[in-house]
Design a protein around this motif. Structure first.
Motif, PDB file in Angstrom:
ATOM      1  N   GLU A  99      -7.791 -12.345 -20.315  1.00 40.65           N
ATOM      2  CA  GLU A  99      -7.500 -10.915 -20.235  1.00 40.65           C
ATOM      3  C   GLU A  99      -8.076 -10.277 -18.968  1.00 40.65           C
ATOM      4  OE1 GLU A  99      -5.437  -7.722 -21.542  1.00 40.65           O
ATOM      5  OE2 GLU A  99      -5.515  -9.660 -22.552  1.00 40.65           O
ATOM      6  N   ASN A 100      -9.237 -10.786 -18.521  1.00 39.23           N
ATOM      7  CA  ASN A 100      -9.872 -10.195 -17.341  1.00 39.23           C
ATOM      8  C   ASN A 100      -9.479 -10.885 -16.041  1.00 39.23           C
ATOM      9  OD1 ASN A 100     -11.157 -12.598 -17.718  1.00 39.23           O
ATOM     10  ND2 ASN A 100     -13.256 -11.779 -17.623  1.00 39.23           N
ATOM     11  N   SER A 101      -8.486 -11.734 -16.086  1.00 40.80           N
ATOM     12  CA  SER A 101      -8.041 -12.444 -14.885  1.00 40.80           C
ATOM     13  C   SER A 101      -7.346 -11.476 -13.932  1.00 40.80           C
ATOM     14  CB  SER A 101      -7.082 -13.574 -15.258  1.00 40.80           C
ATOM     15  OG  SER A 101      -5.874 -13.033 -15.780  1.00 40.80           O
ATOM     16  N   PRO A 102      -7.339 -11.800 -12.642  1.00 44.63           N
ATOM     17  CA  PRO A 102      -6.645 -10.930 -11.674  1.00 44.63           C
ATOM     18  C   PRO A 102      -5.166 -10.736 -12.013  1.00 44.63           C
ATOM     19  CG  PRO A 102      -8.023 -12.525 -10.538  1.00 44.63           C
ATOM     20  CD  PRO A 102      -8.026 -12.919 -11.976  1.00 44.63           C
ATOM     21  N   GLU A 103      -4.520 -11.804 -12.534  1.00 46.00           N
ATOM     22  CA  GLU A 103      -3.093 -11.718 -12.834  1.00 46.00           C
ATOM     23  C   GLU A 103      -2.817 -10.674 -13.929  1.00 46.00           C
ATOM     24  OE1 GLU A 103      -3.905 -15.875 -11.319  1.00 46.00           O
ATOM     25  OE2 GLU A 103      -4.834 -14.505 -12.762  1.00 46.00           O
ATOM     26  N   ILE A 104      -3.554 -10.766 -15.043  1.00 53.05           N
ATOM     27  CA  ILE A 104      -3.312  -9.851 -16.157  1.00 53.05           C
ATOM     28  C   ILE A 104      -3.686  -8.425 -15.756  1.00 53.05           C
ATOM     29  CG2 ILE A 104      -3.896  -9.299 -18.542  1.00 53.05           C
ATOM     30  CD1 ILE A 104      -2.182 -11.826 -18.151  1.00 53.05           C
ATOM     31  N   GLN A 105      -4.787  -8.272 -15.043  1.00 51.77           N
ATOM     32  CA  GLN A 105      -5.200  -6.941 -14.609  1.00 51.77           C
ATOM     33  C   GLN A 105      -4.159  -6.331 -13.665  1.00 51.77           C
ATOM     34  OE1 GLN A 105      -7.944  -5.234 -15.824  1.00 51.77           O
ATOM     35  NE2 GLN A 105      -7.887  -6.973 -17.231  1.00 51.77           N
ATOM     36  N   TYR A 106      -3.587  -7.155 -12.812  1.00 53.72           N
ATOM     37  CA  TYR A 106      -2.582  -6.665 -11.863  1.00 53.72           C
ATOM     38  C   TYR A 106      -1.325  -6.215 -12.612  1.00 53.72           C
ATOM     39  CZ  TYR A 106       0.282  -6.479  -7.609  1.00 53.72           C
ATOM     40  OH  TYR A 106       1.094  -6.065  -6.571  1.00 53.72           O
ATOM     41  N   ILE A 107      -0.885  -7.043 -13.565  1.00 50.36           N
ATOM     42  CA  ILE A 107       0.299  -6.689 -14.355  1.00 50.36           C
ATOM     43  C   ILE A 107       0.100  -5.341 -15.038  1.00 50.36           C
ATOM     44  CG2 ILE A 107       1.548  -7.256 -16.482  1.00 50.36           C
ATOM     45  CD1 ILE A 107       1.443 -10.154 -15.702  1.00 50.36           C
ATOM     46  N   ARG A 108      -1.042  -5.193 -15.694  1.00 48.32           N
ATOM     47  CA  ARG A 108      -1.301  -3.957 -16.440  1.00 48.32           C
ATOM     48  C   ARG A 108      -1.368  -2.757 -15.492  1.00 48.32           C
ATOM     49  NH1 ARG A 108      -1.973  -5.070 -21.569  1.00 48.32           N
ATOM     50  NH2 ARG A 108      -3.036  -6.964 -22.297  1.00 48.32           N
ATOM     51  N   ALA A 109      -2.004  -2.938 -14.356  1.00 51.87           N
ATOM     52  CA  ALA A 109      -2.136  -1.838 -13.404  1.00 51.87           C
ATOM     53  C   ALA A 109      -0.777  -1.404 -12.865  1.00 51.87           C
ATOM     54  CB  ALA A 109      -3.057  -2.256 -12.258  1.00 51.87           C
ATOM     55  N   ARG A 110       0.066  -2.374 -12.536  1.00 51.59           N
ATOM     56  CA  ARG A 110       1.381  -2.034 -11.996  1.00 51.59           C
ATOM     57  C   ARG A 110       2.238  -1.315 -13.038  1.00 51.59           C
ATOM     58  NH1 ARG A 110       1.298  -0.270  -8.325  1.00 51.59           N
ATOM     59  NH2 ARG A 110       3.558  -0.294  -8.136  1.00 51.59           N
ATOM     60  N   ARG A 111       2.208  -1.807 -14.276  1.00 51.60           N
ATOM     61  CA  ARG A 111       3.023  -1.155 -15.297  1.00 51.60           C
ATOM     62  C   ARG A 111       2.483   0.237 -15.638  1.00 51.60           C
ATOM     63  NH1 ARG A 111       7.336  -1.871 -14.247  1.00 51.60           N
ATOM     64  NH2 ARG A 111       7.731  -0.471 -15.969  1.00 51.60           N
ATOM     65  N   LYS A 112       1.171   0.392 -15.608  1.00 48.38           N
ATOM     66  CA  LYS A 112       0.594   1.721 -15.847  1.00 48.38           C
ATOM     67  C   LYS A 112       1.029   2.691 -14.750  1.00 48.38           C
ATOM     68  CE  LYS A 112      -3.759   4.174 -16.646  1.00 48.38           C
ATOM     69  NZ  LYS A 112      -5.238   4.061 -16.750  1.00 48.38           N
ATOM     70  N   ALA A 113       1.015   2.211 -13.520  1.00 47.40           N
ATOM     71  CA  ALA A 113       1.422   3.063 -12.408  1.00 47.40           C
ATOM     72  C   ALA A 113       2.889   3.461 -12.508  1.00 47.40           C
ATOM     73  CB  ALA A 113       1.161   2.342 -11.087  1.00 47.40           C
ATOM     74  N   LEU A 114       3.690   2.602 -13.122  1.00 51.16           N
ATOM     75  CA  LEU A 114       5.125   2.856 -13.249  1.00 51.16           C
ATOM     76  C   LEU A 114       5.498   3.506 -14.577  1.00 51.16           C
ATOM     77  CD1 LEU A 114       6.417  -0.417 -11.570  1.00 51.16           C
ATOM     78  CD2 LEU A 114       6.745   1.906 -10.702  1.00 51.16           C
ATOM     79  N   GLY A 115       4.502   3.869 -15.373  1.00 55.98           N
ATOM     80  CA  GLY A 115       4.781   4.663 -16.566  1.00 55.98           C
ATOM     81  C   GLY A 115       4.860   3.919 -17.871  1.00 55.98           C
ATOM     82  N   GLY A 116       4.695   2.606 -17.880  1.00 52.81           N
ATOM     83  CA  GLY A 116       4.736   1.872 -19.137  1.00 52.81           C
ATOM     84  C   GLY A 116       5.619   0.646 -19.063  1.00 52.81           C
TER      85      GLY A 116
END
Length: 910
Positions: A465-482
């Motif tokens: 969960e704390n890997s760069p890949e998962i964090q990046y995915i979550r950050a990008r989707r949050k920035a794009l609204g969900g």
């Protein structure tokens, strides 16, 4: 110098007293100086006034030449090259290395899903190659463009290519939205822990998928009308104006479906710059190349540019840029345009040496361009659709383009990454399994962190969960609204019961003759004025409004036009003139049932897509519904569309004069196949009123995922008042409309009629009683489908609960005290009434319209199909004869009295 040559064509010279060789002649005697003057003039305009003025001058010159009879060559194609040159590419905003790792994990899990499923259950199916070719196209979208729905923003709408669904599941797994158990049960939805549907199916995964897209060709057309409907809602003030986009992903082979390109001129005509098509051009369809002997991408470019779309071609990856830069003579682009798709497919599967020899080897100058490249480097030259920078540039340009829709034509390789297991091969679409070596090659190519032993088990892999890949995915989707895709119902239910809208139709027409179509239009007119639902009603008609008597709505609510009305209609001085308006409410779609159905789907799913309870009423010739656009109706059912389909001029005998092509005897039988569709064949205005009022309540107040099919006719007759409290019977499928007043007769019959034929049944009731002493009750069967569904549901419950009190089907209990023979007459196939016969207390005689139609009047048609009052009378007497209630001589006499020819042609085979 004595050998100096003049370039002027009128000068001559001598050289050693020999005649000179003639100067090279320009076409039609034009010399280089004259051409240069034209070019310099154009350069001057470009420098002083800019490209737009230069383009205008050229366009006027072209028009002037055409007027003067000059036949100018036309091409809608641009060179076989990227539309956006690399010097104009924007900076890529993401972490490309991290995105590459994420994409590789998505690829692996998508492949693992299909491979594991087929190991557990042989031939369960699934598709690897489509997503393999489109992974970059999707990942760039997920990371930078696809916006989710929020409280403040409606989000983008994305039609995902159906065969690429494993990739969407694999990404949702990394996002934490799907479990490994669900992936394990791909295509096995009934297993413990739940599973995943094969393709995008909102009915099966109502919180995930929004649009069913795997019936190829439907999603492009639905996307166009969805984009137009978004503008409709904005222009009518039902939703705020936004820059939300509609994305549609499809394959190049899919464009052969007529629906795929059938409405592209609508998109440009309406200037739908909120619409983006992404066509995955891997040059392959299911069995082989899309155009082995041609160029599908150039063909598509011609079609879309001809339709005035903005076309962006993404052919060549970044590795090609330095080669193209060195090609100062344009030889490489010329060579790229010479090859047919079959040759390009061959280049994909061959070695670098083959590419050097057969692609670049056609010209020594081309070979010089790639001298610095090894054969392995040539083999690894990427196509544009696999290069995130090229794809990002295209997407950014598409989202920023104004005034027209955009299509992106992206070159890819089907099965990209599968190597010898199927990359670029004709068999790749059917590829479901990989051997151990192939799995290891795939693992290594995309750097999936699995060792040799583990990878052959094809495990699903998700980083911590704390890997760069998962964090990046979550950050990008949050920035794009969900997250996308994601479906949610956000509309608020209606409040009122709207009794006042329908009460007048319960009272009949007071002797005035009207058709059921006219009655429906009267209800529609009242609904449009209602303070709660008036603005939500969306009338949809495919260029038949006058046929259905809807022209009175033209002036009152207007026909929707994104530009209003720029002309004075020819009938402006009449009361019911043709009025177009930017806030018009009617969607007059022209002669396209498919397009109209796409609008119905957009309107009927707006409760989820936009959170708006729009109520579509789509009226059309009933023959052109289930017989012509049944696949769209099935898609509407899958995506939980709500609304009313009105089959106008319905039945096989009500449409006088129109003949075989227009007369419908099938639709109510075909409607049986759609599980969440309630189908009704009403005969009277009050029946329609009861059905529509109940439908609005169930769909828009109670939120049921159903929709309605109602057949209406153009035959005019006096509408009776509702005979007591029969609403429950109307909705359940049948009720006794008129009982016989003769209670003493020993000859009894129960006559069933529907829609157009109910009045024939009523006439038969009178004939039977006055001429033959038979007391017959008449039943209005409003829905054989409802009776059929109820009967089967009852049988199922009884079978599963043998120890409990057994239930009785509605039709059985309703006819429990109804004596006599049973005869049904329908304007549809005989199988329609026959399908409820098992729940009837006695044998059923069915009359229907099996066979081809004829161009005739109603009376002749009903005689031809043997469904008029005389044949209903004869069928009743014959049933009594079979039961031993009457003598055969009575049957013989009745045939003569009724004027029936026993030797007439059988309508089924004539």
């Amino acid at each position: 110098m004595d050998n100096e040559i003049s370039t002027h064509p009128n000068e001559t010279y001598t050289h050693h007293d020999e005649a000179p060789a003639p100067a090279p002649a320009q076409p039609h005697g034009i010399d280089d100086v004259e051409i240069q003057e034209w070019l310099e003039s154009l350069d001057a305009v470009l420098e002083s006034s800019g490209a737009e003025v230069a383009a205008e001058i050229l366009e006027r010159l072209r028009a002037h030449a055409t007027v003067n009879g000059i036949d100018l060559p036309f091409t809608a194609n641009t060179p076989y090259a990227n539309t956006i040159p690399h010097r104009l590419e924007p900076r890529y905003p993401g972490d490309q290395e991290l995105e590459r790792r994420i994409k590789s994990l998505v690829r692996w899990n998508a492949l693992a899903m299909v491979v594991r499923a087929n190991r557990v259950e042989h031939n369960i199916g699934g598709h690897i190659s489509t997503f393999a070719s489109a992974a970059t196209l999707y990942e760039v979208g997920f990371n930078h463009f696809f916006r989710g729905r929020t409280e403040e923003f409606e989000g983008d709408t994305v039609y995902f290519q159906g065969h690429a669904s494993p990739g969407m599941y694999a990404r949702a797994f990394l996002e934490g939205r799907l479990s490994a158990q669900q992936l394990e049960n791909f295509r096995r939805e009934l297993k413990p822990g739940g599973g995943l549907s094969s393709y995008p199916h909102p009915w099966l995964m109502p919180d995930f998928w929004e649009f069913p897209t795997v019936s190829m060709g439907l999603s492009p057309l639905m996307a166009i009308y969805q984009a137009r409907y978004n503008r409709y809602l904005e222009d009518r003030g039902l939703k705020p104006v936004t820059d939300a986009k509609v994305w549609a992903f499809l394959g190049d082979g899919e464009t052969d479906e007529p629906e795929s390109l059938g409405a592209i001129t609508l998109a440009s005509r309406e200037k739908l710059d909120n619409l983006i098509f992404v066509i995955n051009c891997n040059l392959q369809r299911l069995d082989g190349p899309v155009r082995g002997n041609g160029q599908i991408i150039q063909e598509l470019e011609s079609a879309f540019r001809g339709a005035r779309w903005n076309v962006i071609k993404v052919f060549w990856g970044s590795e090609w840029d330095p080669i193209l830069d060195r090609d100062t003579e344009g030889l490489l682009v010329k060579r790229m345009g010479e090859l047919v798709d079959g040759e390009y497919q061959k280049l994909v599967v061959e070695s670098g040496a083959y590419v050097r020899q057969h692609f670049f080897g056609s010209d020594p100058r081309l070979l010089q361009l790639v001298e610095p490249f090894s054969d392995d480097a040539l083999r690894r030259l990427r196509l544009g659709g696999h290069d995130p920078r090229k794809v990002y540039a295209a997407y950014k340009a598409a989202t920023e383009h104004k005034g027209a829709p955009t299509v992106i034509l992206a070159r890819t390789i089907k099965g990209y990454g599968l190597g010898e297991a199927g990359e670029g091969k004709n068999v790749t679409h059917q590829q479901k399994k990989l051997n151990e070596d192939e799995l290891r090659v795939f693992r290594s190519r995309f750097a999936v962190p699995l060792n040799d032993e583990d990878c052959v088990e094809v495990p699903f892999y998700r980083p911590p969960e704390n890997s760069p890949e998962i964090q990046y995915i979550r950050a990008r989707r949050k920035a794009l609204g969900g997250y996308v895709p994601q479906r949610s119902v956000r509309s608020k239910p209606l409040v009122a019961n709207h009794d006042e809208l329908f009460n007048e139709f319960f009272e009949g027409s007071d002797g005035r003759e009207v058709s059921t179509t006219m009655a429906f239009v009267g209800m529609l007119r009242k609904m449009l004025k209602d303070p709660e639902i008036g603005k939500l009603v969306v009338p949809i008609v495919p260029d038949e409004a006058r046929t259905f008597g809807m022209e009175s709505l033209f002036r009152t609510v207007g026909i929707y036009s994104s530009v209003g009305q720029r002309y004075e209609p020819v009938d402006v001085n009449t009361l019911l003139y043709y009025k177009e308006a930017k806030d018009g409410q009617i969607l007059e779609e022209g002669i396209t049932e498919a397009g109209s159905m796409a609008s119905f789907i957009a309107a009927g799913s707006a409760y989820a897509t936009h959170g708006i309870n729009t109520i579509p009423f789509f009226i059309y010739y009933s023959m052109f519904g289930f017989q012509r656009i049944a696949d769209f109706i099935w898609a509407a059912a899958d995506m939980r569309t709500r609304g009313f389909l009105l089959g106008g001029t319905a039945g096989r005998t009500t449409l006088a004069g129109e003949g075989l092509q227009h007369q419908d005897g099938n639709s109510h039988v075909l409607a049986l196949s759609v599980p969440n569709l309630r189908a009704y064949d009403p005969a009277f205005a009050y029946e329609i009123a009861v059905i529509i009022q109940d439908g609005i309540r169930r769909m828009y107040k109670d939120g049921e995922n159903i929709f309605y099919y109602i057949t209406v006719m153009n035959e005019q007759y006096a509408m009776p008042p509702m005979p007591g409290d029969v609403k429950e019977g109307i909705l359940n499928g049948m009720y006794r409309f008129r009982a016989s007043e003769n209670k003493k007769s020993k000859l009894r019959a129960q006559l069933f009629g529907s829609g157009a034929i109910l009045r024939e049944v009523l006439q038969a009731q009178e004939i039977l009683e006055t001429k033959y002493g038979v007391a017959a009750d008449v039943w209005s069967v409003t829905s054989y489908k409802q009776l059929y569904v109820d009967g089967n549901e009852t049988d199922r419950w009884n079978r599963l609960h043998p120890g409990e009190k057994q239930r009785v089907p509605y039709v059985t209990s309703t006819l429990g005290d109804a004596p006599g023979v049973l005869v049904a007459a329908s304007d549809y196939l005989k199988t329609l009434p026959n399908m409820i016969s098992k729940w009837l207390p006695r044998r059923l005689a069915s009359l229907g319209t099996d066979g081809f139609g004829r161009s005739e009047g109603r009376a002749s048609l009903r005689e031809f199909f043997e469904v008029d009052a005389r044949f209903i009378t004869l069928a009743t007497l014959h049933e009594l004869f079979i039961d031993g209630k009457v003598d055969r001589k009575l049957i013989d006499q009745a045939i003569k009295d009724l004027g029936i020819n026993p030797e007439k042609l059988n309508p089924v085979i004539s």
